[in-house]
Write a protein that holds these residues in place. Structure first.
Motif, PDB file in Angstrom:
ATOM      1  N   GLY A 157       0.799  -1.227   0.000  1.00  0.00           N
ATOM      2  CA  GLY A 157       0.000   0.000   0.000  1.00  0.00           C
ATOM      3  C   GLY A 157       0.824   1.265   0.000  1.00  0.00           C
ATOM      4  O   GLY A 157       0.276   2.362  -0.073  1.00  0.00           O
ATOM      5  N   PRO A 216       2.674   4.282  -1.222  1.00  0.00           N
ATOM      6  CA  PRO A 216       2.764   4.984  -2.505  1.00  0.00           C
ATOM      7  C   PRO A 216       4.173   5.479  -2.822  1.00  0.00           C
ATOM      8  O   PRO A 216       4.419   5.960  -3.923  1.00  0.00           O
ATOM      9  CB  PRO A 216       1.803   6.172  -2.339  1.00  0.00           C
ATOM     10  N   TYR A 217       5.081   5.381  -1.858  1.00  0.00           N
ATOM     11  CA  TYR A 217       6.424   5.949  -2.050  1.00  0.00           C
ATOM     12  C   TYR A 217       7.473   4.915  -2.439  1.00  0.00           C
ATOM     13  O   TYR A 217       8.650   5.248  -2.561  1.00  0.00           O
ATOM     14  CB  TYR A 217       6.860   6.673  -0.762  1.00  0.00           C
ATOM     15  N   PHE A 229       8.341   3.698  -5.037  1.00  0.00           N
ATOM     16  CA  PHE A 229       9.115   3.988  -6.256  1.00  0.00           C
ATOM     17  C   PHE A 229      10.332   4.884  -6.015  1.00  0.00           C
ATOM     18  O   PHE A 229      11.216   4.938  -6.856  1.00  0.00           O
ATOM     19  CB  PHE A 229       8.194   4.588  -7.339  1.00  0.00           C
ATOM     20  N   VAL A 230      10.374   5.582  -4.882  1.00  0.00           N
ATOM     21  CA  VAL A 230      11.584   6.358  -4.587  1.00  0.00           C
ATOM     22  C   VAL A 230      12.405   5.764  -3.435  1.00  0.00           C
ATOM     23  O   VAL A 230      13.457   6.293  -3.078  1.00  0.00           O
ATOM     24  CB  VAL A 230      11.278   7.845  -4.240  1.00  0.00           C
ATOM     25  N   TRP A 260      13.555   8.999   5.130  1.00  0.00           N
ATOM     26  CA  TRP A 260      13.385  10.441   4.874  1.00  0.00           C
ATOM     27  C   TRP A 260      12.275  10.705   3.869  1.00  0.00           C
ATOM     28  O   TRP A 260      11.745  11.804   3.795  1.00  0.00           O
ATOM     29  CB  TRP A 260      14.689  11.053   4.348  1.00  0.00           C
ATOM     30  N   LEU A 261      11.973   9.707   3.059  1.00  0.00           N
ATOM     31  CA  LEU A 261      11.011   9.925   1.983  1.00  0.00           C
ATOM     32  C   LEU A 261       9.606   9.449   2.328  1.00  0.00           C
ATOM     33  O   LEU A 261       8.672   9.621   1.551  1.00  0.00           O
ATOM     34  CB  LEU A 261      11.498   9.223   0.709  1.00  0.00           C
ATOM     35  N   CYS A 262       9.458   8.843   3.494  1.00  0.00           N
ATOM     36  CA  CYS A 262       8.128   8.407   3.926  1.00  0.00           C
ATOM     37  C   CYS A 262       7.247   9.635   4.089  1.00  0.00           C
ATOM     38  O   CYS A 262       7.619  10.614   4.730  1.00  0.00           O
ATOM     39  CB  CYS A 262       8.256   7.655   5.249  1.00  0.00           C
ATOM     40  N   GLY A 263       6.069   9.585   3.503  1.00  0.00           N
ATOM     41  CA  GLY A 263       5.159  10.734   3.559  1.00  0.00           C
ATOM     42  C   GLY A 263       4.203  10.679   4.739  1.00  0.00           C
ATOM     43  O   GLY A 263       3.295  11.491   4.844  1.00  0.00           O
ATOM     44  N   CYS A 321       1.793   8.704   5.307  1.00  0.00           N
ATOM     45  CA  CYS A 321       0.424   8.631   4.784  1.00  0.00           C
ATOM     46  C   CYS A 321      -0.443   7.657   5.565  1.00  0.00           C
ATOM     47  O   CYS A 321      -1.650   7.591   5.369  1.00  0.00           O
ATOM     48  CB  CYS A 321       0.450   8.244   3.309  1.00  0.00           C
TER      49      CYS A 321
END
Ligand code: SF4
Ligand code: SF4
Lengths: 294, 186
Positions: free
Chosen positions: B37, B39-40, B42-43, B70-73, B75
């Motif tokens: 689930g 969405p991140y 891909f980075v 660091w890139l976890c949003g 969500c």
């Protein structure tokens, strides 16, 4: 008449002034009294909780304390990010040890309890969809929209305790009450790229682009949001998304309160439709000549 | 590719992540729901379930030096869908806290943006967008950040020129000062 404390949040003073304004106007129109939290400060937004949970809770706790001083049980905020921080702080501070560490950072310990809720929740639970529908004088007949809730308004469910976490319907029902046609939007709780717009615009382009693509596929005239960050990513950044993805999206992105305001015949000057970046006129033109209901 | 040495599990690291997140990480059985689930992904350099596994294996460096944290949003998809009720997003947050404290910032711009935001709050009591953008540009050296959007935002009065300063802003300054006194560096 219901009465709640109101925490506008920083974006309501700049990037989403039209959300704050239209929220106030809609609440007044449906008989919900908002009492501003005196001298409120920033809840820390996402940067604070990514640095430290005690710091984040302390920034929220100052505001919870000020809200409590109004003697009201509920503090309502239009912004899901503020909501998350205020709710997290309120819930985590039920733990005594945590509360003590947070209070140690404050001039005045946070007294008492107050329940942070979204304005959306208050509208649906305290005013009621039927009551809103009853007050609609200019239905949005002819306008087809997709309601986008963003990722954190309802998640995780144990924390947010409102609506459904996979398929929330509160905004859908309000838009239907306003007379709009609501398309079932499968990505209504997917993330738009959150606060990465500045440091990693590529992330927002990809994630928000996916949302716009899905909305376009549903043939809607507009997307409706309840989140200042989602609105900014989808609207202000739509040109960047188009450039990055070689796309040609031209989908206006309204705050639900702007459309509700139109249906409730709130003065246009309160709705800030001229502040949207993607021109909303084509979408608004779809609304059939609004015949006064009564 | 980083080699993960399974013989060297840093038990202190596992214990610290568990204590600070109040989560029982041993219950993660690698079903992959969180990753499915997220969405991140891909980075990410490690998917979120891989991060969970690396924590279980006590791989301090691999976790604290990865980009994903660091890139976890935030969500909350992972937290919402974990069958073992692990607050996975909180675990990601805690890893980022620890990485920060130990001086890592594998996504420098993300850190600088958060820093600029908090400086703005410390100074004015509220976030002041124009000021924090200037601060971010100064620290990151990324002069053209969102320059294309500025005219649009200004024309729609989305960027006030003056901060909305809070009367009790010294109270907020003191929150930060006391926080730093506790040994933290923001
Ligand atoms: S969803 Fe939960 S149990 Fe499954 S891999 Fe992720 S953390 Fe582990
Ligand atoms: S909270 Fe972070 S790790 Fe979890 S699904 Fe969202 S972006 Fe992925």
């Amino acid at each position: 008449m219901s009465k709640v404390a109101y925490y506008p949040g920083c974006s309501g003073q700049g990037t989403s002034l039209e959300y704050d304004r239209s929220t106030r106007a809609v609440c007044a129109a449906v008989g919900l009294e908002l009492v501003d939290v005196p001298d409120w400060s920033c809840c820390g937004s996402s940067p604070a909780h990514t640095v430290n949970h005690v710091l984040s809770a302390a920034l929220s706790a100052r505001n919870l304390d000020l809200a409590h001083s109004l003697g009201l049980d509920v503090v309502a905020t239009p912004c899901p990010s503020c909501l998350t921080n205020l709710r997290n702080a309120a819930l985590e501070m039920e733990d005594e040890a945590f509360r003590d560490t947070v209070n140690a950072l404050l001039d005045r310990p946070c007294a008492g309890r107050v329940d942070p809720q979204s304005v959306l929740q208050v509208l649906v639970e305290q005013v009621g969809v039927d009551e809103v529908a009853r007050r609609v004088t200019r239905p949005l007949t002819g306008l087809r929209v997709a309601c986008y809730y963003g990722c954190i308004m309802n998640r995780p469910p144990e924390r947010m305790r409102f609506d459904d976490h996979e398929n929330p319907m509160a905004m859908d029902r309000l838009m239907e009450a306003a007379g709009a046609e609501v398309a079932p939007f499968p990505l209504k709780v997917e993330c738009c790229g959150a606060s990465f717009g500045v440091p990693r615009g590529d992330i927002v382009a990809r994630l928000s682009g996916k949302l716009l693509d899905a909305a376009r596929g549903l043939g809607v005239d507009a997307v409706v949001t309840a989140c200042p960050l989602c609105q900014m990513n989808l609207d202000l950044r739509q040109s960047q998304i188009n450039a990055a993805l070689r796309e040609h999206f031209r989908i206006p992105v309204f705050y639900y309160t702007q459309l509700l305001g139109l249906a409730l015949d709130v003065p246009r000057s309160e709705l800030g439709l001229d502040r949207l970046c993607v021109d909303p006129r084509l979408a608004l033109g779809k609304i059939k000549a609004p015949a006064p209901v009564r | 590719m980083r080699i993960v040495d399974l013989a060297t599990a840093d038990q202190d690291f596992i214990a610290e992540v568990e204590a600070r997140s109040h989560q029982n990480l041993r219950t993660c059985y690698q079903c992959g729901n969180c990753t499915a689930g997220c969405p991140y992904t891909f980075v990410y350099d490690h998917s979120v379930s891989q991060v969970m596994r690396l924590i279980q294996l006590g791989q301090r460096d691999a976790v604290l030096q990865c980009k994903s944290i660091w890139l976890c949003g935030s969500c909350q998809s992972c937290t919402t869908r974990c069958p073992n009720r692990i607050d996975v997003a909180k675990v990601m947050d805690v890893c980022r806290h620890m990485a920060r404290e130990q001086g890592y910032a594998t996504e420098r711009e993300v850190k600088l943006f958060a820093d600029a935001f908090l400086r703005s709050v410390e100074r004015h009591g509220r976030a002041f967008e124009l000021g924090l953008m200037a601060d971010y540009v100064l620290h990151s050296g990324r002069v053209f950040t969102d320059a294309d959007l500025a005219p649009k935002a200004l024309a729609r009065r989305k960027l006030p020129f003056r901060p909305h300063t809070v009367v009790g802003r010294d109270q907020i300054e003191r929150i930060f000062q006391r926080f730093r006194k506790g040994g933290a560096h923001v």
